[in-house]
Design a protein around this motif. Structure first.
Motif, PDB file in Angstrom:
ATOM      1  N   CYS A  38       0.970   4.115  -2.902  1.00  0.00           N
ATOM      2  CA  CYS A  38       0.744   5.546  -2.644  1.00  0.00           C
ATOM      3  C   CYS A  38       1.843   6.396  -3.283  1.00  0.00           C
ATOM      4  O   CYS A  38       1.550   7.436  -3.895  1.00  0.00           O
ATOM      5  N   LEU A  49       1.184   6.517  -6.973  1.00  0.00           N
ATOM      6  CA  LEU A  49       0.092   7.451  -7.306  1.00  0.00           C
ATOM      7  C   LEU A  49       0.559   8.898  -7.196  1.00  0.00           C
ATOM      8  O   LEU A  49       0.205   9.730  -8.040  1.00  0.00           O
ATOM      9  N   ILE A  50       1.342   9.210  -6.178  1.00  0.00           N
ATOM     10  CA  ILE A  50       1.879  10.566  -6.041  1.00  0.00           C
ATOM     11  C   ILE A  50       2.778  10.887  -7.237  1.00  0.00           C
ATOM     12  O   ILE A  50       2.710  11.979  -7.813  1.00  0.00           O
ATOM     13  N   PHE A  56       0.833  -1.204   0.000  1.00  0.00           N
ATOM     14  CA  PHE A  56       0.000   0.000   0.000  1.00  0.00           C
ATOM     15  C   PHE A  56       0.866   1.251   0.000  1.00  0.00           C
ATOM     16  O   PHE A  56       0.579   2.223  -0.705  1.00  0.00           O
ATOM     17  N   GLY A  57       1.939   1.236   0.778  1.00  0.00           N
ATOM     18  CA  GLY A  57       2.857   2.380   0.803  1.00  0.00           C
ATOM     19  C   GLY A  57       3.503   2.628  -0.548  1.00  0.00           C
ATOM     20  O   GLY A  57       3.596   3.770  -1.016  1.00  0.00           O
TER      21      GLY A  57
END
Length: 160
Positions: A136, A139-140, A132-133
């Motif tokens: 993220c 996505l950033i 998940f990290g």
């Protein structure tokens, strides 16, 4: 760059979904492969035999469901239960390992299948958190690369 990150993000997402959906099939496959490894177990430097020994020593387990799984193998008829099942390596004799009643007191009685799957499931939250990290950050990166490409015009690109 945004397209490449998006592609990697989608591949990771699909892999996670497929792993979650087929987790029961993975367990069934692991159990059948562990049974096959027990049937083909021998003392030579066979990678499958070494893997079984490593699992049994590390997780303090014996057999698939329990130590009596070894009684159905060809290895048991020759040498008994493998030494990798012994609680104390110095206290296990070959004659003890050939007798299931004596062996019950000297070997780990729990099966490896349950311990391996429970260990994997307990570590899944850590793997999910790390994934998940990473997602993220991807996505950033996608958002920032899209913002950068929007702000760059042909004239500014030529000046740089």
């Amino acid at each position: 760059y945004a397209m490449l990150l998006s592609l990697i993000f989608l591949i990771v997402l699909v892999a996670a979904i497929v792993g979650f959906v087929f987790r029961h099939e993975i367990k069934t496959s692991f159990e059948s492969n562990l049974n096959l490894a027990l049937e083909d177990y021998n003392v030579t430097s066979d990678p499958h035999s070494e893997a079984v020994d490593t699992i049994q020593r590390t997780l303090h387990c014996c057999g698939v469901q329990n130590y009596s799984d070894w009684e159905r193998t060809e290895y048991f008829s020759q040498k008994g239960i493998p030494r990798s099942c012994c609680k104390n390596q110095n206290d296990c004799s070959e004659e003890d390992l050939k007798d299931p009643d004596k062996a019950k007191l000297k070997v780990f009685v729990d099966g490896c299948f349950f311990l391996v799957t429970s260990t994997m499931e307990s570590k899944m939250s850590v793997v999910a958190g790390i994934s998940f990290g990473i997602a993220c950050f991807q996505l950033i990166g996608i958002i920032l690369s899209c913002c950068l490409s929007r702000h760059i015009t042909n004239n500014q690109y030529e000046m740089v």
